[in-house]
Design a protein around this motif. Structure first.
Motif: not given
Length: 290
Positions: A111-117, A99-103, A64-74
């Motif tokens: 913290y549990f599942q923490e990743v340095d995005n 991208a989701g992140q820990v509190p 499409s030539g437009t901005l694609g958007v995706c999301m993933g949780t922590v």
């Protein structure tokens, strides 16, 4: 009326013309997915895996030539986006990954599942940042989108799970510049290239996806030079078919003898809109203009 971080992001995407967001739901994304649910004209497309969501956003952007958007949780959710985002990066197409992140208060505590995005996406993204305060919006979102569109690449915006529901003290609408950047060689380089082509007896064009927006100019040039046109895989969509009498197929592993002959028989090779990487299939001893 004050809006939340999630609402500011989702409203901005909707006003930007985004119509689908691809992803997998997760706790850290709850404020964002809930805002999408209540936004008319913006659809959450649930995927079985975040990798598929990123590939879908990349494919939509390329088509499409437009901005694609995706999301993933922590944690694993964001990590799984990587493969599809590399597809977008290598295809030079704009994609925004949220991208989701820990509190926020748990950042840096293992913290549990923490990743340095910000570190994780450093190789694939032209922009990556973590929102640490509601006051950073909408400026940080504007910057992310400008990088994705202006540099035709991936921007990653990380949102801690407890930040999405926080309200902005000073709210303003996001402002985006949608004028596509223009680039061209210096005039002296264009004149030099034209002079080389004028002196050439046999010119072959190697045309890639980057020339799709100039299709008629490319066909006019091929006619002027009486030049066969070899296509890359991604150029097939815009240049293959009965309306292009100059195309002779592809080169490379899935190429054909006509294309190989066109490259070998030329004394000058003109590359348009491509950085075709398979050097083993380039002819030797030719004048090359890219």
């Amino acid at each position: 009326m004050a809006r939340t971080v999630a609402r500011v992001i989702v409203d901005a995407l909707s006003e930007l013309g985004v119509r689908q967001v691809f992803g997998v739901v997760g706790d850290a994304l709850n404020p964002l997915t809930d805002a999408i649910r209540t936004t008319e004209g913006l659809e959450w497309v649930g995927c079985r895996h975040e990798e598929a969501a990123a590939f879908a956003a990349s494919a939509q952007s390329q088509l499409s030539g437009t901005l694609g958007v995706c999301m993933g949780t922590v944690g694993p959710g964001s990590v799984h986006l990587l493969n599809g985002l590399y597809d977008a990066a290598k295809s030079h197409t704009p994609v925004l990954a949220i991208a989701g992140q820990v509190p926020l208060t748990e950042l840096g505590t293992d913290y549990f599942q923490e990743v340095d995005n910000d570190a994780l996406f450093s190789d694939v993204a032209v922009f990556r940042a973590t929102i640490t305060s509601p006051g950073q919006l909408p400026q940080m979102l504007e910057t992310a989108v400008r990088h994705a569109l202006g540099r035709k690449g991936v921007a990653v915006l990380t949102v801690p799970g407890d930040l999405g529901e926080r309200e902005l003290n000073a709210d303003r609408p996001a402002r985006f510049s949608l004028n596509a950047p223009l680039s061209r060689p210096e005039e002296s380089a264009v004149r030099k290239a034209a002079a080389l082509l004028d002196r050439s007896e046999r010119v072959t064009l190697l045309v890639g996806r980057g020339a799709r927006g100039a299709r008629e100019d490319v066909l006019t040039l091929a006619d002027r030079l009486a030049a066969p046109m070899v296509l890359t895989l991604k150029a097939k969509e815009g240049f293959e078919g009965d309306t292009n009498p100059f195309q002779v197929g592809q080169t490379g592993l899935i190429g054909n003898p006509a294309a190989a002959s066109a490259l070998q028989d030329a004394d000058t090779l003109l590359l348009l809109g491509t950085d075709f990487p398979y050097r083993d299939w380039y002819p030797e001893g030719k004048t090359v203009i890219q």
